[in-house]
Design an enzyme around this catalytic site. Structure first.
Site, mmCIF file in Angstrom:
data_model
loop_
_atom_site.group_PDB
_atom_site.id
_atom_site.type_symbol
_atom_site.label_atom_id
_atom_site.label_comp_id
_atom_site.label_asym_id
_atom_site.label_seq_id
_atom_site.Cartn_x
_atom_site.Cartn_y
_atom_site.Cartn_z
ATOM 1 N N TYR A 137 0.527 -1.223 -0.051
ATOM 2 C CA TYR A 137 -0.013 0.083 -0.005
ATOM 3 C C TYR A 137 0.806 1.231 0.045
ATOM 4 O O TYR A 137 0.335 2.204 -0.519
ATOM 5 C CB TYR A 137 -0.876 -0.095 1.149
ATOM 6 C CG TYR A 137 -2.243 -0.749 0.923
ATOM 7 C CD1 TYR A 137 -2.416 -1.983 0.594
ATOM 8 C CD2 TYR A 137 -3.345 0.238 1.373
ATOM 9 C CE1 TYR A 137 -3.823 -2.346 0.498
ATOM 10 C CE2 TYR A 137 -4.569 -0.330 1.260
ATOM 11 C CZ TYR A 137 -5.003 -1.615 0.860
ATOM 12 O OH TYR A 137 -5.972 -2.186 0.504
ATOM 13 N N LYS A 187 2.625 -15.365 2.342
ATOM 14 C CA LYS A 187 2.743 -16.255 1.162
ATOM 15 C C LYS A 187 4.172 -16.604 1.091
ATOM 16 O O LYS A 187 4.651 -16.260 -0.046
ATOM 17 C CB LYS A 187 2.205 -15.155 -0.129
ATOM 18 C CG LYS A 187 2.176 -15.855 -1.200
ATOM 19 C CD LYS A 187 0.986 -17.000 -1.527
ATOM 20 C CE LYS A 187 0.978 -17.467 -2.605
ATOM 21 N NZ LYS A 187 0.377 -18.824 -3.000
ATOM 22 N N ASP A 219 -3.824 -17.941 0.164
ATOM 23 C CA ASP A 219 -4.498 -18.780 -0.579
ATOM 24 C C ASP A 219 -5.498 -19.822 0.186
ATOM 25 O O ASP A 219 -6.889 -19.860 0.113
ATOM 26 C CB ASP A 219 -4.120 -19.296 -1.776
ATOM 27 C CG ASP A 219 -2.953 -20.224 -1.500
ATOM 28 O OD1 ASP A 219 -2.296 -20.090 -0.394
ATOM 29 O OD2 ASP A 219 -2.366 -20.833 -2.391
ATOM 30 N N ASP A 243 -6.822 -6.588 3.758
ATOM 31 C CA ASP A 243 -8.002 -6.066 3.403
ATOM 32 C C ASP A 243 -8.678 -7.013 2.633
ATOM 33 O O ASP A 243 -9.991 -6.742 2.790
ATOM 34 C CB ASP A 243 -7.410 -5.069 2.383
ATOM 35 C CG ASP A 243 -8.357 -4.316 1.399
ATOM 36 O OD1 ASP A 243 -9.300 -3.740 2.234
ATOM 37 O OD2 ASP A 243 -8.230 -4.274 0.313
ATOM 38 N N ASP A 247 -12.661 -8.396 4.326
ATOM 39 C CA ASP A 247 -13.992 -8.495 3.621
ATOM 40 C C ASP A 247 -14.600 -9.645 3.676
ATOM 41 O O ASP A 247 -16.001 -9.803 3.861
ATOM 42 C CB ASP A 247 -13.870 -7.837 2.062
ATOM 43 C CG ASP A 247 -14.044 -6.561 1.828
ATOM 44 O OD1 ASP A 247 -13.688 -5.679 2.790
ATOM 45 O OD2 ASP A 247 -14.286 -5.781 0.931
HETATM 46 C C1 IPM Z 1 -10.569 -0.694 3.909
HETATM 47 C C2 IPM Z 1 -10.753 -0.121 2.547
HETATM 48 C C3 IPM Z 1 -9.611 0.895 2.042
HETATM 49 C C4 IPM Z 1 -8.313 0.053 2.160
HETATM 50 C C5 IPM Z 1 -9.591 1.826 0.976
HETATM 51 C C6 IPM Z 1 -10.935 2.358 1.031
HETATM 52 C C7 IPM Z 1 -8.576 2.334 0.793
HETATM 53 O O1 IPM Z 1 -10.904 -1.069 1.697
HETATM 54 O O2 IPM Z 1 -10.466 -0.184 4.881
HETATM 55 O O3 IPM Z 1 -10.425 -1.978 3.984
HETATM 56 O O4 IPM Z 1 -8.007 -0.736 1.121
HETATM 57 O O5 IPM Z 1 -7.770 -0.297 3.309
HETATM 58 MG MG MG Z 2 -10.987 -2.919 2.331
#
Ligand code: IPM
Ligand code: MG
Length: 352
Positions: A137, A187, A219, A243, A247
């Protein structure tokens, strides 16, 4: 002594959900004072920059930061350095918020809202500890340039051992306070950066003899999270993998609209935000789920101010409204009662 909270409603549904979280905090009559500031697209519209100086100052003088969400199609065509997301990354880096805690807890009432079978997810209670200020990042060099007549895009995945060690300590300590199991995700079969990651985690392990450390390739971790998520207690991983996996973990709980997060610096100052985004498609309609932001406010009371009782009261109130059958659109199922953003916030206040 009042605690000062910098409130950053942001974009899209951000202002609506943050208003509900503030409503809940106000109902507890805590010694808090708020300072509102702009971040993301809202800040770009007002000042031309996603993380303006006034916001930087407000965030720095605050004891904690409460954030809605940033971003939206309106700003997607801007140069990369001026996009709303850059504001979010900017504040994380500027405040040194390296430790991102993303708990994924399944409320029993929502077991059937998950896309996975209830028996796979019922009782789920895991925490993803994501490193937040390093990795690909922020790594340099990065860019898109022409080489030998064609465009080349490149980024740098990089971690210093000190960065790995400090997030490792947060993760071991988090595990120590919970189920005492830590799974580090990397990884290492392909990427040197993550070989170092694994080595440093192994070096830390002897300091935490009460915690069982295991390792998993990313993975496989992605697969295990949907196959048998309850095998995990605490997961620690880098910025990029964290990240993605967070999710995925969010969805196990039925809706990403339920997940809070805390991003902490070395002193415990933190930024608290829902894991979901700004959902521009439903912004301004009063239908967004405010619970992740309300739960983020509870995390703020716990982690930054040490007000465990107040935090637990909010969490209990959320559980109560779910038990009462109230649901925003994202978690609605037949037989439950559909409510809007403000009504959900009011119900949490009533349940306090
Ligand atoms: C998160 C989001 C952010 C990230 C984006 C919006 C930059 O996806 O907080 O997980 O990738 O960290
Ligand atoms: Mg995110």
């Amino acid at each position: 002594m009042k605690k000062r909270v910098c409130v950053l409603p942001g974009d899209g549904i951000g202002p609506e959900i943050v208003a509900e979280a503030v409503k809940v905090l106000d109902a507890l009559a805590l010694p808090l004072e708020y300072e509102y500031a702009l971040l993301g697209g809202a800040a770009i519209d007002a000042t031309g920059e996603p993380y303006p100086e006034a916001t930087r100052e407000a965030a720095r003088r605050a004891d904690a930061v409460l954030l809605g969400a940033v971003g939206g199609p309106k700003w997607d065509e801007l140069p990369r350095a001026q996009r709303p997301e850059r504001g979010l990354l900017g504040i994380r880096k500027d405040l040194g918020l390296f430790a991102n805690l993303r708990p994924a807890v399944l409320f029993p009432e929502l077991a059937s809202a998950s896309t996975l079978k209830p028996e796979v997810v019922s009782g789920l209670d895991i925490v993803i500890v994501r490193e937040l200020t390093g990795d690909i990042y922020f790594g340099e060099p990065r860019g898109i340039e022409v080489r030998d007549g064609e465009r080349v895009g490149f980024n740098t995945m990089i971690y210093r051992e000190s960065e790995i060690r400090r997030i490792g300590r947060v993760a071991f300590e988090t595990a120590r306070r919970r189920g005492k199991k830590l799974c580090s995700v990397d990884k290492m079969n392909v990427l040197e950066t993550t070989q170092l990651w694994r080595d440093v985690m192994n070096e830390l392990a002897p300091e935490y003899p009460d915690v069982t450390l295991t390792h998993m390739l990313v993975d496989n971790a992605a697969m295990q999270l949907v196959r048998a998520p309850k095998q995990f207690d605490v997961i620690v991983t880098g910025n990029m993998f964290g990240d993605i996996l967070s999710d995925e973990a969010a969805m196990l709980t039925g809706s990403i609209g339920m997940l809070p997060s805390a991003s902490l610096d070395e002193q415990g100052k933190g930024l608290y935000e829902p894991c979901h985004g700004s959902a521009p498609d439903i912004a301004g309609q009063g239908v967004a789920n405010p619970l992740a932001t309300i739960l983020s406010a509870a995390m703020m009371l716990r982690h930054s101010f040490g007000w465990e009782d107040a935090a637990a009261r909010i969490e209990r109130a959320v559980r109560t409204v779910l038990a009462q059958g109230l649901r925003t659109r994202d978690i609605f199922e037949p037989g439950t009662r559909l409510v809007g953003t403000a009504e959900m916030g009011d119900a949490v206040v009533a349940a306090l």
